[in-house]
Scaffold this active site. Structure first.
Site, PDB file in Angstrom:
ATOM      1  N   GLY A   3     -23.800  10.681   1.252  1.00  0.00           N
ATOM      2  CA  GLY A   3     -22.434  10.553   0.793  1.00  0.00           C
ATOM      3  C   GLY A   3     -21.807   9.219   1.115  1.00  0.00           C
ATOM      4  O   GLY A   3     -20.863   8.793   0.443  1.00  0.00           O
ATOM      5  N   ASP A  21     -26.695  14.314  16.791  1.00  0.00           N
ATOM      6  CA  ASP A  21     -27.508  14.746  15.653  1.00  0.00           C
ATOM      7  C   ASP A  21     -28.997  14.661  15.994  1.00  0.00           C
ATOM      8  O   ASP A  21     -29.817  14.282  15.154  1.00  0.00           O
ATOM      9  CB  ASP A  21     -27.183  13.891  14.427  1.00  0.00           C
ATOM     10  CG  ASP A  21     -27.643  14.546  13.122  1.00  0.00           C
ATOM     11  OD1 ASP A  21     -27.912  15.768  13.127  1.00  0.00           O
ATOM     12  OD2 ASP A  21     -27.745  13.837  12.102  1.00  0.00           O
TER      13      ASP A  21
END
Length: 323
Positions: free
Chosen positions: A40, A168
């Site tokens: 994105g 992450d």
């Protein structure tokens, strides 16, 4: 370019393992020759730099999407990542060689790595109905923890601790080269005290199957959240099973918060009690009972490896990768 060309592709929702060839496109001093993935916020490409005497060197270029260049928030997020990535200088962290802007487009240039993401290694192992060798799995995670601890301890040039939390850690962000080097990838959503952009309250960052319980609840996190995530990764390497996997993201989060965590030996009888105990500590939902640092976690893994007759070094990882 051959379809066999493989490169490290920082996550940003990119799932490609093979570079998709494209017509060469100049980008500053680089020539973009392949597409690795896109998300994105940015696209990830394979690029080459040429020089005198036939010199050629491959790089991975992460470029902010053109339509986001005029959105201050996105530019600041990208530059947050760039500032942090530029300071990482460790054998087990992917190296950023340049942060720049070309014709109004911001980019990161990173080292090219020839290998595979850990998620693909796990997938192939699962498809074979096999287990990864215990010593090799532990060696990989010990090396990854070495790079992660370095990032956690990272200081600014004035000596101030940056308070980095990756947020992450997952198989997608652990890369293994064919010569046996393990690298931590993609600090794109990392939290650091120096960040310009603050995470909105209530926003969950990271992959739901790997985030720590406190992260799933959108509570404040520190380095111990990354150690939970690394524990989940090691559990899956030892068992060839997913620890938290359900029908949707909400159900997966519920598993993270309340699901039973069986010892890895319940799925792999070769796992000894010592490794069960290490994973039990890493996967404590009570943060205060978890490992306090990546170095502590790594030390316990190294102590176990020292008792094993099988080799546990870069050569043993390289042998597995070639297989």
């Amino acid at each position: 370019m051959s379809e066999a060309v493989r490169a490290v592709a920082p996550r940003d929702d990119a799932k490609a393992f093979l570079a998709v060839p494209m017509s060469p496109v100049p980008f500053g001093k680089y020539i973009v020759i392949g597409k690795l993935g896109h998300g994105g916020m940015a696209e990830v490409n394979l690029a080459v730099v040429g020089g005198k005497g036939g010199f050629r060197k491959l790089f991975v270029i992460k470029r902010l999407h053109s339509h986001l260049e005029h959105e201050t928030g996105f530019v600041d997020m990208f530059l947050d990542e760039a500032r942090l990535a530029a300071q990482l200088d460790h054998p087990h962290c992917v190296q950023t060689v340049e942060v720049g802007e070309d014709n109004g487009q911001h980019f990161l240039a990173m080292e090219y790595l020839d290998g595979q993401g850990l998620e693909r290694i796990l997938r192939v192992t699962g498809q074979r109905g096999d287990f990864l060798p215990l010593t090799v799995s532990v060696r990989m995670i010990a090396d990854a923890l070495d790079g992660l601890h370095y990032a956690h301890e990272l200081r600014a040039y004035d000596g101030t601790v940056l308070g980095v939390v990756h947020r992450d850690v997952s198989p997608q962000n652990i890369f293994v080269t064919y010569n046996g080097v393990v690298k931590i990838l993609d600090f794109g959503i990392a939290k650091a005290e120096s960040n310009v952009v603050e995470t909105r309250t209530g926003v969950v960052k990271g992959k739901y199957a790997y985030i720590a319980p406190e992260q799933a609840l959108a509570q404040p996190v520190d380095r111990r959240a990354d150690l939970w995530s690394m524990g989940v990764v090691l559990w899956e390497m030892l068992t060839s099973h997913r620890l938290f996997k359900s029908v949707n993201e909400l159900a997966t989060l519920n598993e993270t918060l309340h699901g039973t965590i069986h010892p890895p030996s319940a799925y792999n009888p070769l796992v000894p009690p010592e490794l069960d105990a290490i994973l039990n500590r890493a996967l404590q939902r009570d943060v205060s009972k978890r490992y306090a640092s990546g170095a502590d976690f790594k030390d316990d893994l190294e102590s176990w490896l020292a008792t094993q007759p099988e080799p546990s070094d870069r050569k043993s990882i390289a042998t597995l990768m070639k297989d």
